[in-house]
Design a protein around this motif. Structure first.
Motif, PDB file in Angstrom:
ATOM      1  N   ALA A 185       4.039 -40.626 -81.175  1.00 36.57           N
ATOM      2  CA  ALA A 185       2.795 -41.435 -82.026  1.00 36.57           C
ATOM      3  C   ALA A 185       3.233 -41.123 -83.559  1.00 36.57           C
ATOM      4  CB  ALA A 185       1.528 -41.081 -81.618  1.00 36.57           C
ATOM      5  N   LEU A 186       3.492 -41.831 -84.381  1.00 32.60           N
ATOM      6  CA  LEU A 186       3.975 -41.384 -85.738  1.00 32.60           C
ATOM      7  C   LEU A 186       2.979 -42.352 -86.758  1.00 32.60           C
ATOM      8  CD1 LEU A 186       5.752 -40.506 -87.946  1.00 32.60           C
ATOM      9  CD2 LEU A 186       7.101 -42.912 -87.655  1.00 32.60           C
ATOM     10  N   ALA A 187       2.554 -41.690 -87.676  1.00 31.55           N
ATOM     11  CA  ALA A 187       1.668 -42.095 -88.826  1.00 31.55           C
ATOM     12  C   ALA A 187       2.442 -42.483 -89.961  1.00 31.55           C
ATOM     13  CB  ALA A 187       0.382 -41.372 -89.117  1.00 31.55           C
ATOM     14  N   LEU A 188       2.673 -43.471 -90.654  1.00 33.73           N
ATOM     15  CA  LEU A 188       3.171 -43.858 -92.100  1.00 33.73           C
ATOM     16  C   LEU A 188       2.008 -43.659 -93.010  1.00 33.73           C
ATOM     17  CD1 LEU A 188       4.976 -47.016 -91.100  1.00 33.73           C
ATOM     18  CD2 LEU A 188       5.816 -44.912 -90.909  1.00 33.73           C
ATOM     19  N   VAL A 189       1.910 -42.576 -93.898  1.00 40.98           N
ATOM     20  CA  VAL A 189       0.881 -42.483 -94.853  1.00 40.98           C
ATOM     21  C   VAL A 189       1.461 -42.855 -96.097  1.00 40.98           C
ATOM     22  CG1 VAL A 189      -0.444 -40.511 -95.826  1.00 40.98           C
ATOM     23  CG2 VAL A 189      -0.064 -40.654 -93.283  1.00 40.98           C
ATOM     24  N   GLY A 190       0.778 -43.125 -96.990  1.00 38.70           N
ATOM     25  CA  GLY A 190       1.060 -43.721 -98.513  1.00 38.70           C
ATOM     26  C   GLY A 190      -0.070 -44.310 -98.992  1.00 38.70           C
ATOM     27  N   ALA A 191      -0.010 -44.280-100.487  1.00 40.83           N
ATOM     28  CA  ALA A 191      -0.914 -45.323-101.113  1.00 40.83           C
ATOM     29  C   ALA A 191      -0.437 -46.747-101.044  1.00 40.83           C
ATOM     30  CB  ALA A 191      -0.861 -44.992-102.506  1.00 40.83           C
ATOM     31  N   ASN A 192      -1.354 -47.770-101.480  1.00 46.42           N
ATOM     32  CA  ASN A 192      -1.121 -48.843-101.532  1.00 46.42           C
ATOM     33  C   ASN A 192       0.135 -49.308-102.203  1.00 46.42           C
ATOM     34  OD1 ASN A 192      -3.313 -49.928-100.168  1.00 46.42           O
ATOM     35  ND2 ASN A 192      -4.672 -50.030-101.887  1.00 46.42           N
ATOM     36  N   GLY A 193       1.117 -50.233-101.648  1.00 43.16           N
ATOM     37  CA  GLY A 193       2.340 -50.270-102.388  1.00 43.16           C
ATOM     38  C   GLY A 193       3.584 -49.381-101.913  1.00 43.16           C
ATOM     39  N   SER A 194       3.101 -48.282-101.204  1.00 43.45           N
ATOM     40  CA  SER A 194       4.125 -47.639-100.887  1.00 43.45           C
ATOM     41  C   SER A 194       5.305 -47.782 -99.837  1.00 43.45           C
ATOM     42  CB  SER A 194       3.498 -46.325-100.210  1.00 43.45           C
ATOM     43  OG  SER A 194       2.729 -46.606 -99.010  1.00 43.45           O
ATOM     44  N   GLY A 195       4.907 -48.994 -99.223  1.00 44.54           N
ATOM     45  CA  GLY A 195       6.182 -49.579 -98.363  1.00 44.54           C
ATOM     46  C   GLY A 195       5.697 -49.496 -96.832  1.00 44.54           C
ATOM     47  N   LYS A 196       4.339 -49.137 -96.537  1.00 43.08           N
ATOM     48  CA  LYS A 196       4.018 -48.850 -95.112  1.00 43.08           C
ATOM     49  C   LYS A 196       4.110 -50.215 -94.309  1.00 43.08           C
ATOM     50  CE  LYS A 196       0.139 -47.287 -95.994  1.00 43.08           C
ATOM     51  NZ  LYS A 196      -0.143 -47.567 -97.343  1.00 43.08           N
ATOM     52  N   SER A 197       3.257 -51.166 -95.148  1.00 48.83           N
ATOM     53  CA  SER A 197       3.138 -52.578 -94.219  1.00 48.83           C
ATOM     54  C   SER A 197       4.343 -53.189 -94.190  1.00 48.83           C
ATOM     55  CB  SER A 197       2.271 -53.478 -95.160  1.00 48.83           C
ATOM     56  OG  SER A 197       0.615 -52.828 -94.826  1.00 48.83           O
ATOM     57  N   THR A 198       5.232 -53.039 -95.338  1.00 44.36           N
ATOM     58  CA  THR A 198       6.588 -53.620 -95.176  1.00 44.36           C
ATOM     59  C   THR A 198       7.621 -52.940 -94.022  1.00 44.36           C
ATOM     60  OG1 THR A 198       6.712 -54.294 -97.714  1.00 44.36           O
ATOM     61  CG2 THR A 198       8.732 -53.862 -96.694  1.00 44.36           C
ATOM     62  N   LEU A 199       7.381 -51.650 -93.832  1.00 42.17           N
ATOM     63  CA  LEU A 199       8.245 -51.045 -92.902  1.00 42.17           C
ATOM     64  C   LEU A 199       7.801 -51.549 -91.469  1.00 42.17           C
ATOM     65  CD1 LEU A 199      10.310 -48.954 -92.163  1.00 42.17           C
ATOM     66  CD2 LEU A 199       8.813 -47.047 -92.193  1.00 42.17           C
ATOM     67  N   LEU A 200       6.595 -51.561 -91.277  1.00 38.48           N
ATOM     68  CA  LEU A 200       5.956 -51.857 -89.970  1.00 38.48           C
ATOM     69  C   LEU A 200       6.441 -53.751 -89.719  1.00 38.48           C
ATOM     70  CD1 LEU A 200       2.313 -50.669 -89.865  1.00 38.48           C
ATOM     71  CD2 LEU A 200       4.331 -50.044 -88.527  1.00 38.48           C
ATOM     72  N   LYS A 201       6.681 -54.332 -90.813  1.00 36.21           N
ATOM     73  CA  LYS A 201       6.969 -55.807 -90.445  1.00 36.21           C
ATOM     74  C   LYS A 201       8.312 -55.874 -90.480  1.00 36.21           C
ATOM     75  CE  LYS A 201       3.755 -57.886 -93.491  1.00 36.21           C
ATOM     76  NZ  LYS A 201       3.428 -58.486 -95.092  1.00 36.21           N
ATOM     77  N   ALA A 202       9.231 -54.816 -90.752  1.00 34.61           N
ATOM     78  CA  ALA A 202      10.459 -54.807 -90.301  1.00 34.61           C
ATOM     79  C   ALA A 202      10.882 -54.302 -88.894  1.00 34.61           C
ATOM     80  CB  ALA A 202      11.408 -54.003 -91.388  1.00 34.61           C
ATOM     81  N   LEU A 212       5.319 -41.885 -97.516  1.00 30.24           N
ATOM     82  CA  LEU A 212       6.065 -42.896 -98.122  1.00 30.24           C
ATOM     83  C   LEU A 212       5.658 -43.025 -99.416  1.00 30.24           C
ATOM     84  CD1 LEU A 212       6.879 -43.702 -94.935  1.00 30.24           C
ATOM     85  CD2 LEU A 212       6.598 -46.072 -95.638  1.00 30.24           C
ATOM     86  N   ASP A 213       6.778 -43.202-100.366  1.00 31.99           N
ATOM     87  CA  ASP A 213       6.316 -43.947-101.621  1.00 31.99           C
ATOM     88  C   ASP A 213       7.797 -44.574-102.054  1.00 31.99           C
ATOM     89  OD1 ASP A 213       5.608 -44.216-103.992  1.00 31.99           O
ATOM     90  OD2 ASP A 213       5.634 -42.234-104.842  1.00 31.99           O
ATOM     91  N   ARG A 214       7.614 -45.791-101.358  1.00 26.84           N
ATOM     92  CA  ARG A 214       8.814 -46.814-101.493  1.00 26.84           C
ATOM     93  C   ARG A 214      10.212 -46.049-101.067  1.00 26.84           C
ATOM     94  NH1 ARG A 214       8.124 -51.238-106.167  1.00 26.84           N
ATOM     95  NH2 ARG A 214       5.938 -51.230-106.104  1.00 26.84           N
ATOM     96  N   ARG A 215       9.973 -44.811-100.305  1.00 23.02           N
ATOM     97  CA  ARG A 215      10.862 -44.336 -99.539  1.00 23.02           C
ATOM     98  C   ARG A 215      10.558 -43.202 -98.776  1.00 23.02           C
ATOM     99  NH1 ARG A 215      15.290 -42.925-102.351  1.00 23.02           N
ATOM    100  NH2 ARG A 215      14.855 -44.102-104.119  1.00 23.02           N
ATOM    101  N   VAL A 216      11.106 -42.744 -97.593  1.00 21.75           N
ATOM    102  CA  VAL A 216      10.597 -41.693 -96.775  1.00 21.75           C
ATOM    103  C   VAL A 216      10.719 -40.395 -97.777  1.00 21.75           C
ATOM    104  CG1 VAL A 216      10.811 -40.086 -94.751  1.00 21.75           C
ATOM    105  CG2 VAL A 216      11.029 -42.744 -94.678  1.00 21.75           C
ATOM    106  N   LEU A 217       9.413 -39.768 -98.074  1.00 17.92           N
ATOM    107  CA  LEU A 217       9.536 -38.546 -98.759  1.00 17.92           C
ATOM    108  C   LEU A 217       9.523 -37.303 -97.949  1.00 17.92           C
ATOM    109  CD1 LEU A 217       6.633 -39.194-101.594  1.00 17.92           C
ATOM    110  CD2 LEU A 217       9.052 -39.649-101.841  1.00 17.92           C
TER     111      LEU A 217
END
Length: 246
Positions: free
Chosen positions: A38-55, A217-222
């Motif tokens: 189980a992995l969480a993607l954490v980041g502010a709005n616009g950090s790419g979380k939803s985009t990565l999930l869609k991909a 995430l902040d438009r990349r994996v930090l």
């Protein structure tokens, strides 16, 4: 449900860049997620979380790089492998359907258009409705549900699908503590059965009850690590180069 055996990672990104037209939502990214975790993607709005999930769900093709789910491009996996629960605001709530109609959609990958549900399909739908405490609401129109009820309904649809991978986009937004605990319990039970789960969220509070690992995430994996390790860094990260493993 009999699960396929996967010798490699559940999710693999190698130099993946995601975006919309000329806009880059996620820069070149490497990430490996092991099966059954189980992995969480954490980041502010616009950090790419939803985009990565869609991909990962196969709804968005990478601009460049390689993205696989269980060794295949997402869309080449057998029907029903991936269950994706979007953010609630992306849903057309005026669609004329009841709670049971929506939960039953989870069985569509296994039911050809020319045949009716079998007993097992009805049983899976009923079990998912019961697990999310929706029995008394099964015949209610979706437009008449509260936010927490809506979120429970969509998780029930995903559970009825019996997926090998569960993707959740901001599943706890706008729900009360009781609903969040119910969602968490059902998700953890699903992961315990071998399902890989990835969810997006804004913060780390209480996240260790949901996930073993976090990717910031902040438009990349930090950074990627345990919830405790990531929380201790207070989000002060330099971009990670090379391959990051979970």
């Amino acid at each position: 449900m009999t699960r396929r055996r996967h010798d490699g990672p559940a999710i693999l990104l190698e130099g993946v860049r995601l975006g919309y037209g000329r806009i880059t939502a996620l820069a070149e990214t490497d990430l490996t997620v092991a099966s059954g975790t189980a992995l969480a993607l954490v980041g502010a709005n616009g950090s790419g979380k939803s985009t990565l999930l869609k991909a990962i769900a196969g709804l968005l093709r990478p601009i460049q790089g390689r993205l696989t789910v269980y060794g295949l491009p997402p869309r080449r996996n057998p029907a029903g492998t991936i269950a994706y629960v979007p953010q609630l605001e992306l849903v057309d709530w005026q669609f004329p359907a009841t709670v049971r109609d929506v939960v039953a959609m989870g069985r569509f990958p296994y039911v050809p258009f020319y045949r009716a549900f079998h007993r097992v399909d009805h049983d899976r739908v009923d079990a998912a409705i019961e697990a999310l405490a929706l029995t008394s609401l099964r015949n209610r129109r979706i437009a008449d549900l509260s936010g927490g009820q809506q979120q429970r309904m969509f998780l029930a649809r995903a559970i009825a699908q019996e997926p090998e991978m569960l993707l959740l986009d901001e599943p706890t937004t706008g729900v009360d503590a009781e609903t969040e605990e119910m969602l968490r319990r059902v998700v953890r039970d699903t992961v315990a059965q071998g399902t890989t789960m990835v969810m997006s969220t804004h913060d780390l509070e209480g996240l260790d009850a949901w996930c073993e690992s976090v990717a910031v995430l902040d438009r990349r994996v930090l950074a990627v690590g345990s919830v405790a390790d990531i929380a201790a860094t207070s989000y002060r990260f330099a971009p990670v180069h090379g391959h990051t493993h979970v």
